[in-house]
Design a protein around this motif. Structure first.
Motif, PDB file in Angstrom:
ATOM      1  N   VAL A  50     -25.489 -27.229 -12.378  1.00 38.27           N
ATOM      2  CA  VAL A  50     -26.566 -26.277 -12.078  1.00 38.27           C
ATOM      3  C   VAL A  50     -26.343 -25.809 -10.561  1.00 38.27           C
ATOM      4  N   TYR A  51     -26.119 -24.479 -10.383  1.00 40.78           N
ATOM      5  CA  TYR A  51     -26.146 -23.606  -9.190  1.00 40.78           C
ATOM      6  C   TYR A  51     -27.292 -22.579  -9.165  1.00 40.78           C
ATOM      7  N   VAL A  52     -28.262 -23.012  -8.227  1.00 47.47           N
ATOM      8  CA  VAL A  52     -29.391 -22.127  -8.026  1.00 47.47           C
ATOM      9  C   VAL A  52     -29.105 -20.908  -6.869  1.00 47.47           C
ATOM     10  N   GLN A  53     -29.012 -19.748  -7.566  1.00 47.38           N
ATOM     11  CA  GLN A  53     -28.983 -18.564  -6.539  1.00 47.38           C
ATOM     12  C   GLN A  53     -30.065 -18.323  -5.923  1.00 47.38           C
ATOM     13  N   PRO A  54     -30.051 -18.191  -4.463  1.00 53.58           N
ATOM     14  CA  PRO A  54     -31.249 -18.173  -3.584  1.00 53.58           C
ATOM     15  C   PRO A  54     -31.564 -16.632  -3.787  1.00 53.58           C
ATOM     16  N   VAL A  55     -32.747 -16.470  -3.828  1.00 54.83           N
ATOM     17  CA  VAL A  55     -33.565 -15.275  -3.713  1.00 54.83           C
ATOM     18  C   VAL A  55     -33.740 -14.920  -2.386  1.00 54.83           C
ATOM     19  N   LEU A  56     -33.012 -13.982  -1.682  1.00 54.45           N
ATOM     20  CA  LEU A  56     -33.268 -13.674  -0.139  1.00 54.45           C
ATOM     21  C   LEU A  56     -33.621 -12.361  -0.133  1.00 54.45           C
ATOM     22  N   ALA A  57     -34.977 -12.276  -0.408  1.00 53.86           N
ATOM     23  CA  ALA A  57     -35.819 -11.020  -0.071  1.00 53.86           C
ATOM     24  C   ALA A  57     -35.815 -10.061   1.166  1.00 53.86           C
ATOM     25  N   THR A  58     -35.386 -10.779   2.389  1.00 53.54           N
ATOM     26  CA  THR A  58     -35.380 -10.289   3.730  1.00 53.54           C
ATOM     27  C   THR A  58     -34.141  -9.517   3.608  1.00 53.54           C
ATOM     28  N   THR A  70     -24.386 -13.941  -3.781  1.00 50.43           N
ATOM     29  CA  THR A  70     -24.643 -15.108  -4.453  1.00 50.43           C
ATOM     30  C   THR A  70     -23.835 -15.234  -5.757  1.00 50.43           C
ATOM     31  N   ALA A  71     -23.659 -14.128  -6.469  1.00 46.72           N
ATOM     32  CA  ALA A  71     -22.721 -14.351  -7.546  1.00 46.72           C
ATOM     33  C   ALA A  71     -21.302 -14.814  -7.270  1.00 46.72           C
ATOM     34  N   GLU A  72     -20.954 -14.341  -6.135  1.00 50.85           N
ATOM     35  CA  GLU A  72     -19.629 -14.703  -5.747  1.00 50.85           C
ATOM     36  C   GLU A  72     -19.342 -16.364  -5.529  1.00 50.85           C
ATOM     37  N   ILE A  73     -20.750 -16.608  -4.976  1.00 51.03           N
ATOM     38  CA  ILE A  73     -20.630 -18.244  -4.760  1.00 51.03           C
ATOM     39  C   ILE A  73     -20.550 -18.835  -5.706  1.00 51.03           C
ATOM     40  N   ALA A  74     -21.272 -18.445  -6.916  1.00 54.14           N
ATOM     41  CA  ALA A  74     -21.205 -19.250  -8.261  1.00 54.14           C
ATOM     42  C   ALA A  74     -19.840 -19.286  -8.863  1.00 54.14           C
ATOM     43  N   GLU A  75     -18.990 -18.043  -8.926  1.00 53.80           N
ATOM     44  CA  GLU A  75     -17.821 -17.917  -9.083  1.00 53.80           C
ATOM     45  C   GLU A  75     -16.865 -18.800  -8.459  1.00 53.80           C
ATOM     46  N   GLN A  76     -16.933 -19.162  -7.334  1.00 50.98           N
ATOM     47  CA  GLN A  76     -16.093 -20.036  -6.543  1.00 50.98           C
ATOM     48  C   GLN A  76     -16.440 -21.483  -6.933  1.00 50.98           C
ATOM     49  N   LEU A  77     -17.756 -21.596  -7.375  1.00 55.06           N
ATOM     50  CA  LEU A  77     -18.101 -23.083  -7.417  1.00 55.06           C
ATOM     51  C   LEU A  77     -17.442 -23.398  -9.046  1.00 55.06           C
ATOM     52  N   ILE A  78     -17.553 -22.497  -9.919  1.00 55.10           N
ATOM     53  CA  ILE A  78     -16.974 -22.442 -11.243  1.00 55.10           C
ATOM     54  C   ILE A  78     -15.562 -22.701 -11.312  1.00 55.10           C
ATOM     55  N   ALA A  79     -15.147 -21.972 -10.220  1.00 58.25           N
ATOM     56  CA  ALA A  79     -13.499 -22.075 -10.293  1.00 58.25           C
ATOM     57  C   ALA A  79     -13.102 -23.505  -9.777  1.00 58.25           C
ATOM     58  N   GLU A  80     -13.859 -24.056  -8.657  1.00 52.56           N
ATOM     59  CA  GLU A  80     -13.645 -25.311  -8.465  1.00 52.56           C
ATOM     60  C   GLU A  80     -13.860 -26.237  -9.344  1.00 52.56           C
ATOM     61  N   ILE A  81     -14.877 -26.424 -10.045  1.00 55.49           N
ATOM     62  CA  ILE A  81     -15.187 -27.274 -10.978  1.00 55.49           C
ATOM     63  C   ILE A  81     -14.104 -27.466 -12.161  1.00 55.49           C
ATOM     64  N   ARG A  82     -13.674 -25.880 -12.657  1.00 55.92           N
ATOM     65  CA  ARG A  82     -12.657 -25.860 -13.551  1.00 55.92           C
ATOM     66  C   ARG A  82     -11.453 -26.594 -13.171  1.00 55.92           C
ATOM     67  N   ARG A  83     -10.974 -26.364 -11.847  1.00 53.57           N
ATOM     68  CA  ARG A  83      -9.911 -27.080 -11.397  1.00 53.57           C
ATOM     69  C   ARG A  83      -9.996 -28.649 -11.300  1.00 53.57           C
ATOM     70  N   ALA A  84     -11.131 -29.020 -10.937  1.00 60.92           N
ATOM     71  CA  ALA A  84     -11.149 -30.685 -10.859  1.00 60.92           C
ATOM     72  C   ALA A  84     -11.150 -31.415 -12.415  1.00 60.92           C
TER      73      ALA A  84
END
Length: 153
Positions: A50-58, A70-84
């Protein structure tokens, strides 16, 4: 003929079926994910990463592209997980899923664990000094007491 009534959901009756782990790209979260993967593999459980995308209202108020970042971070994480997983798929079989939730890390992980009917939650120890004072995500999850929580240093 007797109608079968479905059994109510029970946690932890035959070993964990779903293990939730939170990842945010930090070293401690990757160690927690690796530990959780080992648990899931040995128990033949589903690993819910689970990746929790922060809600950065400011930031959003000032026009910053928060959702895209935050969507880009999620994509980077899933790509790294898939590689592993790809590197280990010939050696180990592991059932896993990747989920994103929005909010702060504590509420996002708690919601994920509830919705996914987690039998266990594995998180990394906080790497932020301020959490010693206000409490880390791990401590807050332990205090809720709805699932066994393992904190990986």
């Amino acid at each position: 003929m007797v109608d079968k009534v479905p059994a109510p959901f029970e946690r932890g009756t035959d070993g964990p079926k779903v293990i939730v782990t939170g990842v945010d790209g930090s070293e401690s979260s990757w160690r927690a994910a690796a530990y959780a993967a080992g648990l899931a593999r040995r128990q033949k459980a589903l690993l819910a990463i689970v990746y929790v995308q922060p809600v950065l209202a400011t930031g959003a108020a000032f026009g910053a592209p928060v959702a895209e970042t935050t969507a880009e971070i999620a994509e980077q994480l899933i790509a790294e997980i898939r590689r592993a997983v790809k590197q280990l798929e010939d050696v180990f079989h592991l059932r896993w899923e990747f989920h994103t939730f929005r909010g702060d890390p504590f509420n996002g992980l708690a919601k994920a664990a509830d919705e996914l009917k987690a039998d266990a939650v594995v998180v990394g120890a906080s790497e932020q000094a301020g959490h010693r004072i206000i409490g880390s995500v791990a401590i807050r999850l332990v205090k809720v007491g709805r699932w066994p929580v393992t904190v990986v240093p």
